[in-house]
Design an enzyme around this catalytic site. Structure first.
Site, short mmCIF file in Angstrom:
data_model
loop_
_atom_site.label_atom_id
_atom_site.label_comp_id
_atom_site.label_asym_id
_atom_site.label_seq_id
_atom_site.Cartn_x
_atom_site.Cartn_y
_atom_site.Cartn_z
N CYS A 159 0.80 -1.22 0.00
CA CYS A 159 0.00 0.00 0.00
C CYS A 159 0.84 1.29 0.00
CB CYS A 159 -0.97 -0.04 1.19
SG CYS A 159 -2.36 1.06 1.01
N HIS A 183 -3.77 -6.09 1.83
CA HIS A 183 -3.57 -6.20 3.27
C HIS A 183 -4.14 -7.56 3.68
CE1 HIS A 183 -2.64 -1.94 3.70
NE2 HIS A 183 -3.66 -1.67 2.91
#
Lengths: 247, 445
Positions: free
Chosen positions: A95, A196
């Protein structure tokens, strides 16, 4: 056997979605095989490390505010990281870590956060904070040499463009941009992704790819990893694949 | 138009009641759409409103504040147990209003979801807002925590009523400093308890000063990022507390606030903070001290909040955990207890839980002590099993039973002390499954 050396950067600041769990998975899988795995931490106040001495550098994701805080510091590390990457250090980026290795991150107000420019892609946040890519995601990657379905959870505003070699093909979810076909960025020694979950928790092939890469880096004789009992992990992924991919 | 909408709403409430359905959210949702999101403004409320918001502790604090007024002889309206979104509050007001929309009560005490504070109270005049804490919770629904704080801060900019803030949570205390024009800001604070630490123990937010970006310095952490902090650069954190909890002794349990000693029923630091918030509200509204004593000393929670069951002769404690802080709380309580125990962890990923279960990696399972077996259940039974395995727990001692009844049977199949952690949508089904088991097999041996 040599010790695998990992540098976990900004662990205290870029850890919004359980991303530190990836390090737990790496160290767990090494330990099961009797491989020594040393995880060092680097953050804003730390002394500048010798990046090239690490087999793997890991950066997780954080909130916008935290990313702004670290970006200036990360730029100071630029030369060291570029050298390490060229030396074959593996870069594992989630990310925010993924975005900051690109050219820039343009936030919702149009301000640019300068990236390290290691790779050509760039990220633009949509004007509205409501337009986020949020939800379960399944991608298929070939990084290990055969197709592997990877399950995770994405939650990002930034739309990443200009990726030539994505990490995988999107089977369910958004990926680099809203409703895109491609997810993440990869090379032989780079995995950058929005996944994630944490990413490695139910995708043991990906962790093992990196461990195998690290253990063989700079060694003349090739060492293959022994298999572990991944029944729970695989069952965990299968439950999600059944739910998301089967209509 | 307004009367017509209220009539429609009331008919829906009646119909649902005739069908024996709980008119919790549906009437509000319908009205919300019919009124183009102005549903709350149709009601006429003349009495003072107190709203309680924050990630953890809303229900407890709302119930206690309601009791303060109830025992003072006031007619109050409270949204018991959840229904804390705009539509839930709307449904509740529908039940209590007359045909002109007038709500008759001496006081409204409303638990309010963090993200709905600005929506609801831009339409209803608020007297006091109590903000307990902000933790990472349902990131997929609420977005980043910063966005949420900004939203509430936006509301605070025009809010002139009382603002009761947790002074030991930088994410909460900043609402006071960011709004210097509000002269009614009051902070509650607690001195360190026996398990307070110098270093941070669990994943947390708010490490940096929101005003100048400097890293915050802490004298002590009570739990997560709650503790005495200060920004050495700009002075954020240097405030005069309105009320301070002192001499906290959780073994008894007992604590002092404003010179009064309280003996609460619940022995956690989180409860001390909640009850200090209640004491702050009592002080603000000049509640008779005897009533405040009565409320704080008698409050206990059931409904899956540290609720005890007997499973075939074995004590089982069920606790709700919606986020890492909640789960870490239960693990601490488990650890502080001597002897062996078994854990059942029920993890769901329904919309109300947040679809994202990555928060389980912020639970510190490495502190497991004397845990002889773990059973996992819920829609994400395997995820929690993998997480516990990754923390180094022997996978041979983990049993996965996605079906809740089977999980409870599994848990009850051995003798010994049991603990159960369930997340938001899992907690009521878990209670039901426990009760079903007890009805079938008996609680006491």
């Amino acid at each position: 056997m040599k010790t695998i050396k990992i540098l976990h950067m900004y662990a205290d600041m870029l850890d919004l979605y359980g991303d530190s769990g990836n390090m737990e998975v790496m160290s767990f899988r090494c330990k099961k095989r009797g491989i020594d795995c040393q995880i060092d931490k680097y953050s804003i106040d730390s002394e500048m490390p010798d990046f090239s001495s690490y087999d793997l550098i890991y950066i997780g994701g954080g909130a916008d505010l935290e990313q702004q805080h670290i970006s200036a510091d990360l730029l100071k590390c630029r030369d060291g990281i570029v050298k390490a990457y060229k030396n074959g250090t593996f870069l594992f980026l989630i990310c925010g870590g993924y975005q900051l290795m690109g050219k820039y991150y343009r936030d919702a107000d149009g301000n640019d956060i300068k990236g390290l420019g290691l790779f050509d892609y760039f990220t633009v946040a949509p004007n509205s904070r409501r337009k986020r890519c949020i939800g379960n995601i399944v991608i298929e990657t070939n990084i290990t040499g055969k197709p592997v379905k990877v399950v995770g959870f994405e939650n990002h505003g930034g739309q990443t463009q200009g990726v030539k070699t994505p990490f995988g093909k999107v089977l369910y979810g958004n990926g680099n941009c809203s409703k895109s076909e491609a997810e993440g960025y990869c090379e032989k020694n780079v995995i950058a992704t929005y996944l994630h979950g944490p990413c490695l928790s139910k995708n043991p092939e990906i962790s093992d790819y990196m461990i195998e890469y690290c253990i063989n880096r700079g060694e003349s004789e090739y060492i293959a990893l022994e298999a572990l009992d991944d029944t729970l992990e695989k069952e965990c992924r299968q439950v999600m694949l059944d739910r998301l991919l089967k209509k | 138009m307004k009367r017509l909408l209220i009539l429609i709403g009331k008919i829906i409430v009646k119909l649902l009641q005739l069908m024996h359905r709980n008119a919790g959210n549906l009437p509000g949702i319908i009205l919300w759409h019919l009124s183009r999101q102005k549903a709350v403004s149709m009601f006429k409320v003349d009495c003072p409103i107190i709203a309680v918001t924050g990630t953890n502790g809303k229900t407890s604090v709302t119930n206690c504040i309601a009791q303060l007024f109830e025992r003072s002889g006031k007619k109050i309206i409270i949204n018991h147990e959840g229904n804390n979104l705009d539509t839930g509050i709307c449904s509740m007001l529908l039940k209590y209003c007359d045909m002109s929309g007038k709500v008759k009560a001496d006081m409204l005490i409303l638990e309010t979801d963090e993200s709905h504070v600005p929506v609801v109270y831009s339409q209803l005049k608020l007297d006091t807002l109590v903000v307990l804490n902000f933790f990472r919770d349902q990131l997929d629904r609420n977005g980043e925590m910063e966005t949420l704080i900004q939203k509430i801060n936006g509301f605070c900019k025009t809010f002139e009523g009382n603002l009761i803030l947790n002074g030991d949570d930088p994410n909460t205390a900043r609402l006071g400093r960011a709004n210097p024009n509000n002269k009614n800001v009051k902070y509650f604070h607690a001195e360190p308890y026996a398990f307070a630490t110098k270093k941070i123990f669990e994943a947390s937010e708010g490490r940096f000063c929101p005003f100048c970006g400097e890293a915050l310095e802490y004298d002590y952490y009570q739990y997560s990022h709650i503790g005495k902090f200060i920004c050495k650069k700009c002075g954020f954190g240097d405030y005069e507390p309105y009320i301070t909890a002192k001499d906290i002794d959780l073994e008894k349990p007992v604590f002092t606030a404003d010179g009064h000693t309280y003996s609460p029923k619940l022995n956690s630091i989180y409860n001390v903070y909640n009850m200090t918030a209640v004491a702050a509200a009592a002080k603000l509204y000049s509640i008779d001290q005897k009533i405040t004593d009565g409320v704080i000393n008698s409050y206990t929670v059931k409904n899956g909040r540290m609720e005890n069951f007997m499973l075939s002769g074995n004590k089982a404690t069920l606790n709700l955990a919606k986020n890492p802080v909640g789960a870490n709380m239960t693990l601490r309580v488990m650890n502080e207890m001597q002897g062996e125990k078994e854990l059942l962890f029920v993890l769901n990923d329904n919309i109300a839980d947040g679809l994202d279960v990555s928060w389980i990696y912020d639970i510190n399972f490495s502190i497991f002590e004397r845990v002889t077996r773990v059973v996992t259940s819920g829609t994400r039974a395997y995820d929690i099993a993998v997480r516990i395995k990754t923390a180094g727990y022997d996978p041979a001692k983990i049993v996965v039973r996605p079906d809740l009844d089977k999980a409870v049977e599994e848990l009850a199949s051995t003798q010994g002390r049991k603990f159960i952690i369930a997340n938001y949508t899992a907690v009521q089904p878990t209670r039901s499954a426990l009760k079903r088991y007890i009805a079938k097999h008996g609680g006491n041996k």
